[in-house]
Write an enzyme that holds these catalytic residues in place. Structure first.
Site, mmCIF file in Angstrom:
data_model
loop_
_atom_site.group_PDB
_atom_site.id
_atom_site.type_symbol
_atom_site.label_atom_id
_atom_site.label_comp_id
_atom_site.label_asym_id
_atom_site.label_seq_id
_atom_site.Cartn_x
_atom_site.Cartn_y
_atom_site.Cartn_z
ATOM 1 N N HIS A 186 0.816 -1.221 0.000
ATOM 2 C CA HIS A 186 0.000 0.000 0.000
ATOM 3 C C HIS A 186 0.850 1.271 0.000
ATOM 4 O O HIS A 186 0.319 2.358 -0.255
ATOM 5 C CB HIS A 186 -0.921 0.030 1.221
ATOM 6 C CG HIS A 186 -1.984 -1.028 1.207
ATOM 7 N ND1 HIS A 186 -2.889 -1.178 0.177
ATOM 8 C CD2 HIS A 186 -2.277 -2.014 2.111
ATOM 9 C CE1 HIS A 186 -3.692 -2.186 0.437
ATOM 10 N NE2 HIS A 186 -3.346 -2.717 1.603
ATOM 11 N N ASP B 32 -2.748 -10.486 -2.499
ATOM 12 C CA ASP B 32 -3.314 -10.024 -1.240
ATOM 13 C C ASP B 32 -4.813 -9.753 -1.424
ATOM 14 O O ASP B 32 -5.260 -9.388 -2.524
ATOM 15 C CB ASP B 32 -2.600 -8.746 -0.801
ATOM 16 C CG ASP B 32 -2.894 -8.347 0.630
ATOM 17 O OD1 ASP B 32 -2.061 -8.638 1.508
ATOM 18 O OD2 ASP B 32 -3.962 -7.747 0.875
ATOM 19 N N HIS C 90 -6.390 -7.275 -0.354
ATOM 20 C CA HIS C 90 -6.559 -5.853 -0.657
ATOM 21 C C HIS C 90 -5.690 -5.467 -1.852
ATOM 22 O O HIS C 90 -4.575 -5.971 -2.015
ATOM 23 C CB HIS C 90 -6.158 -4.997 0.545
ATOM 24 C CG HIS C 90 -6.922 -5.310 1.786
ATOM 25 N ND1 HIS C 90 -6.467 -6.215 2.731
ATOM 26 C CD2 HIS C 90 -8.118 -4.853 2.240
ATOM 27 C CE1 HIS C 90 -7.352 -6.286 3.720
ATOM 28 N NE2 HIS C 90 -8.351 -5.480 3.449
ATOM 29 N N ASP D 67 -4.447 -12.955 3.465
ATOM 30 C CA ASP D 67 -5.696 -12.530 4.073
ATOM 31 C C ASP D 67 -6.932 -12.890 3.246
ATOM 32 O O ASP D 67 -8.043 -12.435 3.565
ATOM 33 C CB ASP D 67 -5.675 -11.036 4.401
ATOM 34 C CG ASP D 67 -5.041 -10.182 3.320
ATOM 35 O OD1 ASP D 67 -4.668 -10.725 2.265
ATOM 36 O OD2 ASP D 67 -4.912 -8.963 3.540
#
Length: 342
Positions: free
Chosen positions: A160, A196, A198, A285
């Site tokens: 990120h 991931d 996200h 995740d």
């Protein structure tokens, strides 16, 4: 498969984060790395080695010098302002606010260099983030030296983080730093596959106008999930990078049966691009019991993920990103590595 790990990464130990409108116990905590390391050793994945210490230049190839300097000097600035607890930003220079001011106060700098209010900075954040970047860089050097696969046990994560901002628990973009290092030291085409839950908004933005680093991401649809403002299917690159970014936003509730066709499509893009090395931003995740996930992977699905990635057939660096179901994190991570190694 060698694993690169530095215990210095454990020094960043946030106690709480802002989530769901309140202070809650932090989920990006040192035990994430500790349990993965223990499982790597217990299941005899391969040698565990410390990272090399790299100069600052590889970070400056990806992040602005001003941003790196801010992280390095943050804690003295914070304590000089009379605070000694973990720091959270609370104001940002958005839209009608000016972007060109020379802010000096630490709270203004926190806003300038952040993307969210849920990523705490502490006394040892910079030191841990540097060690995490060194871990990724060491893995990249090992691949340049002939290793076919390496696991960079990085923490805090990175995907990120952007050119001049932190967020999503990320401070330096480990995958991007490793990719740029591979490019700087001889490779012409590098691919980053982000699995991931996200979207890796920082990684995408860093290479969005470049054809020499292919970025592919499978993730929860940002219309329903963090980071909300990037990761849509119509984002495919710009200028010279047009066509070298691909996103597969998937609905909440996605399980392996629904995920694997998108993964197959991403792998076909890899085969067309023919990278000389692949970096996998290995978020774990997608797991059904992850506290901040809406996907439905089971532990055995991570074996299937590793097996599918092995069929791409190029030197591969796995870089740990997210995954917050701590009790299962080691199992899920090593399942990917063992699936890949056969």
């Amino acid at each position: 498969m060698k694993t690169v790990f530095s215990a210095t990464q454990l020094a960043h130990a946030p106690a709480q984060e802002i989530s769901d409108g309140k202070l809650q116990p932090a989920v990006e905590i040192p035990s994430r790395a500790e349990i993965v390391l223990a499982t790597v050793k217990d299941r005899k994945v391969g040698d565990v080695i410390p990272p090399l210490e790299f100069p600052i230049r590889p970070l400056h190839r990806v992040h602005s010098e001003e941003y790196v300097s801010f992280l390095e000097r943050f804690w003295p600035l914070w304590t000089a302002s009379g605070r000694d607890a973990e720091a959270f930003p609370f104001v940002w220079p958005i839209r009608s606010l000016r972007q060109d001011t020379k802010v000096e106060h630490v709270d203004g700098l926190l806003g300038r260099y952040s993307m969210d209010a849920g990523t705490p900075l502490g006394e040892h954040t910079y030191r841990a983030a540097r060690a995490s970047a060194d871990t990724a860089l060491t893995a990249a050097k090992l691949v340049l030296d002939g290793e076919k696969s390496v696991f960079a046990l990085c923490r805090p994560p990175g995907h990120h983080a952007g050119h001049d901002f932190f967020g999503g628990y990320c401070f330096f973009n480990n995958a991007a730093v490793a990719a740029q290092y591979l490019r700087d030291y001889g490779l012409h085409r590098v691919a980053i596959l982000d699995v991931d839950y996200h979207h890796g908004n920082g990684t995408q933005a860093l290479f969005y106008d470049r054809p020499d680093v292919l970025f592919l991401s499978l993730h929860a649809d940002p219309k329903d999930e963090y980071p909300y403002f990037l990761g849509y299917a119509d984002e495919t690159g710009e200028h010279a990078g047009t066509g070298f970014t691909r996103n597969w936003p998937l609905p909440l509730g996605t399980d392996w049966a629904a995920y694997s066709p998108a993964l197959d499509e991403a792998c076909r893009w890899l085969l067309v691009y023919k990278p000389e090395a692949m970096i996998v931003s290995l978020g774990l995740d997608c797991f059904e019991r992850d506290p901040i996930s809406g996907f439905k992977f089971k532990s055995e699905d991570f074996v299937r993920l590793g097996q599918r990635l092995a069929r791409v057939g190029v030197p591969t660096i796995f870089i740990l990103e997210g995954g917050y179901a701590v009790d299962a994190l080691g199992t899920n991570c090593v399942n990917v590595l063992e699936g890949f190694s056969g």
